[in-house]
Scaffold this active site. Structure first.
Site, PDB file in Angstrom:
ATOM      1  N   HIS A  60      10.863   2.191 -62.380  1.00 43.83           N
ATOM      2  CA  HIS A  60      10.155   2.508 -61.137  1.00 43.83           C
ATOM      3  C   HIS A  60      10.865   3.620 -60.356  1.00 43.83           C
ATOM      4  O   HIS A  60      10.236   4.603 -59.983  1.00 43.83           O
ATOM      5  CB  HIS A  60      10.020   1.270 -60.235  1.00 43.83           C
ATOM      6  CG  HIS A  60       9.685   1.634 -58.822  1.00 43.83           C
ATOM      7  ND1 HIS A  60       8.387   1.774 -58.376  1.00 43.83           N
ATOM      8  CD2 HIS A  60      10.477   1.966 -57.764  1.00 43.83           C
ATOM      9  CE1 HIS A  60       8.403   2.158 -57.107  1.00 43.83           C
ATOM     10  NE2 HIS A  60       9.657   2.280 -56.709  1.00 43.83           N
ATOM     11  N   HIS A 106       0.519  -8.247 -23.113  1.00 42.66           N
ATOM     12  CA  HIS A 106      -0.343  -7.080 -22.918  1.00 42.66           C
ATOM     13  C   HIS A 106       0.285  -6.002 -22.044  1.00 42.66           C
ATOM     14  O   HIS A 106      -0.359  -5.004 -21.747  1.00 42.66           O
ATOM     15  CB  HIS A 106      -1.679  -7.518 -22.316  1.00 42.66           C
ATOM     16  CG  HIS A 106      -2.614  -8.105 -23.325  1.00 42.66           C
ATOM     17  ND1 HIS A 106      -2.232  -9.107 -24.181  1.00 42.66           N
ATOM     18  CD2 HIS A 106      -3.901  -7.809 -23.641  1.00 42.66           C
ATOM     19  CE1 HIS A 106      -3.255  -9.412 -24.963  1.00 42.66           C
ATOM     20  NE2 HIS A 106      -4.270  -8.629 -24.668  1.00 42.66           N
TER      21      HIS A 106
HETATM   22  C1  TPP Z   1       5.482   1.215 -46.359  1.00 45.54           C
HETATM   23  C2  TPP Z   1       6.431   1.314 -47.494  1.00 45.54           C
HETATM   24  N1  TPP Z   1       7.231   0.276 -47.778  1.00 45.54           N
HETATM   25  C3  TPP Z   1       8.131   0.354 -48.773  1.00 45.54           C
HETATM   26  C4  TPP Z   1       8.255   1.491 -49.511  1.00 45.54           C
HETATM   27  C5  TPP Z   1       9.318   1.591 -50.588  1.00 45.54           C
HETATM   28  N2  TPP Z   1       8.661   1.555 -51.910  1.00 45.54           N
HETATM   29  C6  TPP Z   1       8.412   2.674 -52.573  1.00 45.54           C
HETATM   30  S1  TPP Z   1       7.587   2.394 -53.992  1.00 45.54           S
HETATM   31  C7  TPP Z   1       7.612   0.726 -53.742  1.00 45.54           C
HETATM   32  C8  TPP Z   1       6.976  -0.215 -54.728  1.00 45.54           C
HETATM   33  C9  TPP Z   1       5.653   0.261 -55.098  1.00 45.54           C
HETATM   34  O1  TPP Z   1       5.117  -0.400 -56.172  1.00 45.54           O
HETATM   35  P1  TPP Z   1       3.839   0.222 -56.815  1.00 45.54           P
HETATM   36  O2  TPP Z   1       2.964   0.686 -55.733  1.00 45.54           O
HETATM   37  O3  TPP Z   1       3.284  -0.778 -57.733  1.00 45.54           O
HETATM   38  O4  TPP Z   1       4.362   1.495 -57.557  1.00 45.54           O
HETATM   39  P2  TPP Z   1       4.927   1.499 -59.064  1.00 45.54           P
HETATM   40  O5  TPP Z   1       6.172   0.704 -59.061  1.00 45.54           O
HETATM   41  O6  TPP Z   1       3.882   0.906 -59.909  1.00 45.54           O
HETATM   42  O7  TPP Z   1       5.185   2.927 -59.325  1.00 45.54           O
HETATM   43  C10 TPP Z   1       8.244   0.419 -52.560  1.00 45.54           C
HETATM   44  C11 TPP Z   1       8.423  -0.953 -52.050  1.00 45.54           C
HETATM   45  C12 TPP Z   1       7.416   2.558 -49.176  1.00 45.54           C
HETATM   46  N3  TPP Z   1       7.483   3.715 -49.805  1.00 45.54           N
HETATM   47  N4  TPP Z   1       6.502   2.440 -48.198  1.00 45.54           N
END
Ligand code: TPP
Ligand code: MG
Length: 674
Positions: free
Chosen positions: A265, A474
């Site tokens: 990832h 509020h």
């Molecule tokens: C709002 C937010 N929270 C956390 C992250 C950190 N983050 C980046 S990618 C990811 C996981 C994403 O998983 P997925 O969307 O399934 O992507 P894949 O691993 O399949 O590439 C996280 C938690 C982020 N970029 N944005």
């Protein structure tokens, strides 16, 4: 029809480039990019309609990426169509490189949105789809009905709560110009998706009024069939759920499969795993940054095809323009993004009115004079007074975008992101309203609007504890300090990333709205009162607000004290000044609708308003920090009267007494300083 073998080769090419860029950068996200390569490749080689020579073509299809961490996929794809060079791809994540860690909005390069905070990107697409519907209805230009907005979402975006709001809005409004691909790869950053998610996503979107197509997301033929079907869907948005393989084609250092593994990832494949993977995909680990000949030919052929597609569309646009010259001229002006000309003399303000009501008067004028403005509210239009706009138009409904009001429902972040998406689309000017305390739900979007320099107008009413009876939930206390931090934060070109205005009375509200409409460089926030405010003294020069801070009429020469406030507290100072004058105290009152803007004025001007060494008394209904900037360089006796606790439930006049927002307390506090 392209040979599937060539399409697969092109997708492998994207995988090689994405994995190699991350490997070279020693940081980034290869796995998702490799899994999504098949979809983006089919989209760009066979479906997405754009003009390589004219990236700003108003009628182009748009591609909005939600998972910004999949930047290597987007850059590699854009490399295949010539928007980035292979050299630039090799500079991923380096200082000064256009291939930034997460994509940054740049239409010329084919990047339609900045993405990174998961969830927001696909909601921008919903907003863009609304803008396209609006423009189709309001211009009659056939090109806007032919435009398709594509969104790409991943597990993270589906899990973010905002996806619920976006899906609801797209379903309710029947946005059949929106096609979203869900890269469902069962893997996310730290876990497998099943550990945190057991919903039936297809059923969920169907229940919200979407057409849902389920396919194998790495099968080019299935992707093509799904996109073909999606184009035919009428009256609803379409979701293509593609089961994708994270890290498709990746091998470990021992040659075993590295697919569907969390580790791919967010880290380079690394060493022998990387080499094995590139070989497995048909690349050369020693010289991986190449575009295969058949892939070059694929995209050269697509470029030729696009010439024909665009020529035909331009013909239609020209025919429409010839028949509608005034509308065509207007459309050009709308897309140029210049500030509209507004006759503010038509805006009549009542004396001693609440600034939310004054804002309604402005919005009514805007609804009549700015035909490309869209106003939204998160189910508070009669309270945040965006109904001033609504009264002159009507709300969007499924199939009817001839109005200009967007009822977003109770979904502040969704609403804000939709407005951002409208701006990204271009051609429209969005504004959205809710209570100031709920700006907390919008801050992530304000930040993205500021980063992308988008002139969304945020209308926040019920600006302080004088919400009263509703109690502390509020009553905003710290919100002004929070949003004013965005005024301090600069864009890379050195400008304030946001303009935040808290006008002092009804007439200053008109100037504030004029400033908001003139500001095409950044978002503007208007912070407005629920309660009535006594007009500032007669003869006040409200144009001073354009400098961010100015001396209010009736101020004395050579003052003993300089009193500073924003919003309704300015009139409290005026009342306090009357008592002080009776004691022979000479008083200057300064209204500072925006300290951020005031600090961009010359030192001389700032000094002429608040001289160094002066005794300064500030009054704010928010945290004292709102005005503490004015204590720098002031006499040591200077102080700010603010609120340092949550609010209280009581009638607001009682709160004024209890919390010291009275003429008498101004008198007492200042007397103690002198
Ligand atoms: C709002 C937010 N929270 C956390 C992250 C950190 N983050 C980046 S990618 C990811 C996981 C994403 O998983 P997925 O969307 O399934 O992507 P894949 O691993 O399949 O590439 C996280 C938690 C982020 N970029 N944005
Ligand atoms: Mg995933």
């Amino acid at each position: 029809m392209n040979d599937i073998k060539v399409l697969n080769h092109a997708a492998d090419n994207i995988r090689i480039l994405a994995a190699s860029a991350v490997e070279k950068a020693k940081s980034g996200h290869p796995g998702g990019a490799m899994g999504g390569a098949d979809f983006i490749n089919v989209l760009y080689s066979e479906y997405l309609k754009y003009d390589p020579q004219n990236p700003r073509w108003v009628g182009r299809d748009r591609f909005f990426l939600d998972p910004g961490h999949m930047a290597p996929m987007l850059y590699s794809q854009l490399c295949l169509i010539g928007k980035y060079s292979l050299e630039e791809l090799q500079q991923l994540r380096q200082w000064g490189s256009p291939t930034t860690g997460h994509p940054e909005f740049e239409i010329e390069r084919g990047v339609e949105n900045t993405s990174g905070p998961l969830g927001q990107g696909h909601v921008f697409a919903v907003g863009a789809a609304i803008a396209a519907k609006f423009l189709a209805a309001h211009t009659g230009n056939p090109t806007f009905s032919k435009e398709t907005i594509y969104a790409y979402i991943s597990d993270g975006g589906v899990q973010e709560e905002i996806s619920q709001g976006a899906a609801r809005i797209a379903g309710v409004l029947g946005l059949d110009n929106l096609i979203m691909f869900y890269d469902s790869n069962d893997i996310q950053l730290s876990t497998e998706t099943k550990d945190v998610m057991n919903e039936d996503t297809a059923a969920k979107y169907r229940a919200l009024g979407w057409e849902v197509i389920e396919i194998v997301g790495n099968d080019a033929a299935q992707i093509r069939a799904a996109l073909d079907k999606a184009q035919t869907v009428k009256g609803k948005p379409c979701l293509i759920i593609g089961k994708c393989i994270m890290g498709k084609g990746a091998l470990k250092d021992d040659g075993s499969s590295y697919e569907a593994n969390c580790k791919t990832h967010g880290a380079p494949l690394g060493g022998d795993a990387y080499k094995n993977t590139i070989k497995n995909l048909g690349g050369d680990p020693e010289n991986p940054f190449q575009i295969f000949d058949d892939v070059k030919a694929l995209y050269a052929a697509r470029a030729e095809e696009l010439k024909g597609i665009c020529a035909a569309r331009y013909e239609e646009e020209k025919a429409w323009a010839a028949q509608n010259p005034d509308k065509a001229k207007q459309q050009d002006e709308w897309f140029a993004g210049k500030a509209p000309k507004i006759d503010w003399s038509k805006c009549v303000q009542k004396d001693n009115d609440a600034t939310r009501n004054a804002s309604a008067a402005c919005l009514n004028v805007l609804a009549q004079q700015v035909p490309n403005m869209i106003c939204a509210s998160a189910d508070l239009s009669n309270s945040d007074k965006t109904d001033g706009f609504l009264k002159a138009t009507k709300a969007f409904t499924k199939g009817d975008f001839s109005g200009a009001f967007f009822q977003a429902g109770v979904a502040e972040l969704t609403m804000a992101c939709c407005c951002i998406g409208m701006c990204l689309h271009g051609g429209v000017i969005p504004a959205c309203g809710t209570f100031f305390v709920f700006s907390d739900y919008m801050k992530p979007a304000v930040r993205m609007a500021a980063l992308m320099k988008l002139p969304v107008k945020f209308v926040w009413t019920h600006d302080a504890f004088r919400v009263g009876e509703d109690g502390p939930t509020h009553e905003p206390v710290e919100q002004e300090a929070q949003i004013r931090l965005m005024e301090k934060l600069k864009t890379h070109d050195g400008k304030n990333s946001c303009l935040v205005l808290r006008p002092a009375d009804a007439k200053e509200t008109t100037v504030a709205w004029a400033m908001a409409m003139d500001n095409t460089d950044s978002p503007t926030a208007l912070i407005l009162s629920r309660q009535n405010i006594t007009n500032l003294p007669a003869g006040n020069d409200y144009e001073g607000a354009r400098k961010g801070g100015y001396i209010v009429a009736g101020s004395d020469e050579n003052p003993d004290v300089v009193m500073v406030a924003t919003g309704s507290e300015v009139s409290t100072l005026v009342a306090g000044a009357e008592l002080l004058r009776k004691d022979g105290v000479k008083v200057r009152i300064v209204s500072v609708p925006s300290e951020g803007l005031f600090r961009t004025q010359s030192k001389e001007y700032q000094q002429s308003v608040v001289p160094a060494g002066a005794k300064v008394f500030g009054m704010t209904a928010g945290l004292p920090v709102n005005l503490q900037g004015f204590l720098i360089g002031a006499a040591p006796e200077s102080k700010v009267w603010g609120l340092e606790t949550f609010g209280f439930s009581a009638p607001y006049k009682v709160l004024d007494e209890k919390l010291g927002y009275t003429a008498e307390n101004v008198y007492n506090q200042v007397k103690a300083m002198l």
